[in-house]
Scaffold this active site. Structure first.
Site, PDB file in Angstrom:
ATOM      1  N   PRO A   1       0.787  -1.223   0.000  1.00  0.00           N
ATOM      2  CG  PRO A   1      -0.119  -1.101   2.124  1.00  0.00           C
ATOM      3  CD  PRO A   1       0.535  -2.060   1.179  1.00  0.00           C
ATOM      4  CG  ASN A   2      -0.251   4.310   1.346  1.00  0.00           C
ATOM      5  OD1 ASN A   2      -1.234   4.843   0.843  1.00  0.00           O
ATOM      6  ND2 ASN A   2      -0.280   3.763   2.542  1.00  0.00           N
TER       7      ASN A   2
ATOM      8  NE  ARG B   1       3.978   6.523   1.692  1.00  0.00           N
ATOM      9  CZ  ARG B   1       4.280   5.276   2.048  1.00  0.00           C
ATOM     10  NH1 ARG B   1       4.739   4.415   1.158  1.00  0.00           N
ATOM     11  NH2 ARG B   1       4.131   4.900   3.283  1.00  0.00           N
TER      12      ARG B   1
ATOM     13  CE1 TYR C   1       9.125   4.997   3.149  1.00  0.00           C
ATOM     14  CE2 TYR C   1       7.421   6.671   3.055  1.00  0.00           C
ATOM     15  CZ  TYR C   1       8.012   5.595   3.688  1.00  0.00           C
ATOM     16  OH  TYR C   1       7.486   5.127   4.872  1.00  0.00           O
TER      17      TYR C   1
ATOM     18  CG  ASN D   1       8.490  -2.014  -0.015  1.00  0.00           C
ATOM     19  OD1 ASN D   1       8.064  -2.181   1.133  1.00  0.00           O
ATOM     20  ND2 ASN D   1       8.967  -0.852  -0.437  1.00  0.00           N
TER      21      ASN D   1
ATOM     22  CB  ALA E   1       1.629  -0.010   6.072  1.00  0.00           C
TER      23      ALA E   1
ATOM     24  CG  HIS F   1       5.479  -2.402   9.981  1.00  0.00           C
ATOM     25  ND1 HIS F   1       6.813  -2.738  10.038  1.00  0.00           N
ATOM     26  CD2 HIS F   1       5.381  -1.395   9.063  1.00  0.00           C
ATOM     27  CE1 HIS F   1       7.495  -1.937   9.218  1.00  0.00           C
ATOM     28  NE2 HIS F   1       6.646  -1.123   8.614  1.00  0.00           N
TER      29      HIS F   1
ATOM     30  CG  ASP G   1       0.110 -17.413   7.952  1.00  0.00           C
ATOM     31  OD1 ASP G   1       1.220 -17.474   8.526  1.00  0.00           O
ATOM     32  OD2 ASP G   1      -0.968 -17.421   8.571  1.00  0.00           O
TER      33      ASP G   1
ATOM     34  CD  GLU H   1      10.141  -7.614   4.973  1.00  0.00           C
ATOM     35  OE1 GLU H   1       9.404  -8.609   5.121  1.00  0.00           O
ATOM     36  OE2 GLU H   1      10.389  -6.809   5.881  1.00  0.00           O
TER      37      GLU H   1
ATOM     38  CG  HIS I   1      11.359  -2.408   4.090  1.00  0.00           C
ATOM     39  ND1 HIS I   1       9.996  -2.351   4.006  1.00  0.00           N
ATOM     40  CD2 HIS I   1      11.657  -3.589   4.691  1.00  0.00           C
ATOM     41  CE1 HIS I   1       9.482  -3.451   4.550  1.00  0.00           C
ATOM     42  NE2 HIS I   1      10.468  -4.227   4.955  1.00  0.00           N
ATOM     43  CG  LEU I   2      11.639   2.499  -1.222  1.00  0.00           C
ATOM     44  CD1 LEU I   2      10.267   3.152  -1.323  1.00  0.00           C
ATOM     45  CD2 LEU I   2      12.484   2.837  -2.426  1.00  0.00           C
ATOM     46  CB  SER I   3      12.812   4.145   4.894  1.00  0.00           C
ATOM     47  OG  SER I   3      11.775   3.269   5.322  1.00  0.00           O
TER      48      SER I   3
ATOM     49  NE  ARG J   1      10.626   5.603   8.603  1.00  0.00           N
ATOM     50  CZ  ARG J   1       9.628   5.557   7.717  1.00  0.00           C
ATOM     51  NH1 ARG J   1       9.661   4.649   6.753  1.00  0.00           N
ATOM     52  NH2 ARG J   1       8.625   6.408   7.785  1.00  0.00           N
TER      53      ARG J   1
ATOM     54  NE  ARG K   1       7.243   4.065   9.832  1.00  0.00           N
ATOM     55  CZ  ARG K   1       6.126   4.174   9.107  1.00  0.00           C
ATOM     56  NH1 ARG K   1       5.803   3.244   8.239  1.00  0.00           N
ATOM     57  NH2 ARG K   1       5.341   5.219   9.225  1.00  0.00           N
TER      58      ARG K   1
HETATM   59  C1  DQA Z   1       8.421   0.974   3.571  1.00  0.00           C
HETATM   60  C2  DQA Z   1       8.528   1.132   5.103  1.00  0.00           C
HETATM   61  C3  DQA Z   1       7.185   0.900   5.758  1.00  0.00           C
HETATM   62  O1  DQA Z   1       7.288   1.064   7.167  1.00  0.00           O
HETATM   63  C4  DQA Z   1       6.155   1.891   5.238  1.00  0.00           C
HETATM   64  O2  DQA Z   1       4.883   1.616   5.783  1.00  0.00           O
HETATM   65  C5  DQA Z   1       6.104   1.941   3.752  1.00  0.00           C
HETATM   66  C6  DQA Z   1       7.356   1.873   2.995  1.00  0.00           C
HETATM   67  C7  DQA Z   1       9.754   1.299   2.865  1.00  0.00           C
HETATM   68  O3  DQA Z   1       9.898   0.897   1.717  1.00  0.00           O
HETATM   69  O4  DQA Z   1      10.609   1.985   3.436  1.00  0.00           O
HETATM   70  O5  DQA Z   1       5.041   2.123   3.165  1.00  0.00           O
HETATM   71  O6  DQA Z   1       8.109  -0.388   3.281  1.00  0.00           O
END
Ligand code: DQA
Length: 145
Positions: free
Chosen positions: A9-10, A17, A22, A73, A76, A79, A86, A97, A99-101, A106, A110
């Site tokens: 999501p997002n 964003r 990010y 990725n 959210a 978490h 599963d 897995e 993540h950008l950040s 953080r 997270r």
């Molecule tokens: C994220 C880190 C997550 O905590 C956050 O909810 C995101 C982006 C990242 O790529 O850094 O949406 O997955």
């Protein structure tokens, strides 16, 4: 090698964003960047993004027999989602897995990933490069196993 790159999501809002966290590249920019690396590695990459947890679960289930590996990725859902964790365990497809950040620097909530224990590893904090590093990692893993 066929790799599914799953985005939660997002991440469709990347570019505008929270660019301080990010970056300014859109998901389409990242897709182009990753596909450029994929062609060098002779890997076929399919990108998918959804804001809906169940759709991500469906995509993971459909990956069985169609993809050799997954780079994900979960955003959210990292978490919160027992369902995505599963699903990865159920299909037993090697997954990295990303993540950008750096989620470990953080907020406390997270720092916990429910999905990472279902994965072979986690790459976090390298911006768009996390996607590229994730692709290299899954490709190397699949070539060696
Ligand atoms: C994220 C880190 C997550 O905590 C956050 O909810 C995101 C982006 C990242 O790529 O850094 O949406 O997955």
């Amino acid at each position: 090698m066929k790799i599914l790159v799953l985005n939660g999501p997002n991440l469709n809002l990347l570019g505008t964003r929270e660019p301080d966290k990010y970056g300014t590249q859109t998901l389409a920019d990242i897709e182009t960047f990753v596909k450029d690396e994929a062609s060098k590695l002779n890997v076929e990459v399919t990108f998918y993004q959804s804001n809906v947890e169940g759709e991500l679960v469906n995509k993971i289930q459909e990956a069985k027999g169609n993809f050799d590996g997954i780079v994900m990725n979960p955003a959210a859902y990292t978490h919160t989602s027992v369902a995505i964790r599963d699903a990865i365990l159920a299909v037993n497809i090697p997954t990295v897995e990303i993540h950008l950040s750096n989620i470990h620097t953080r907020e406390e909530f997270r720092k916990i990933s429910l999905t990472a224990p279902a994965c072979i590893g986690q790459i976090t904090g390298f911006g768009a490069n996390s996607y590229k590093l994730g692709l290299i990692a899954i490709n190397n893993y699949l070539l060696q196993n």
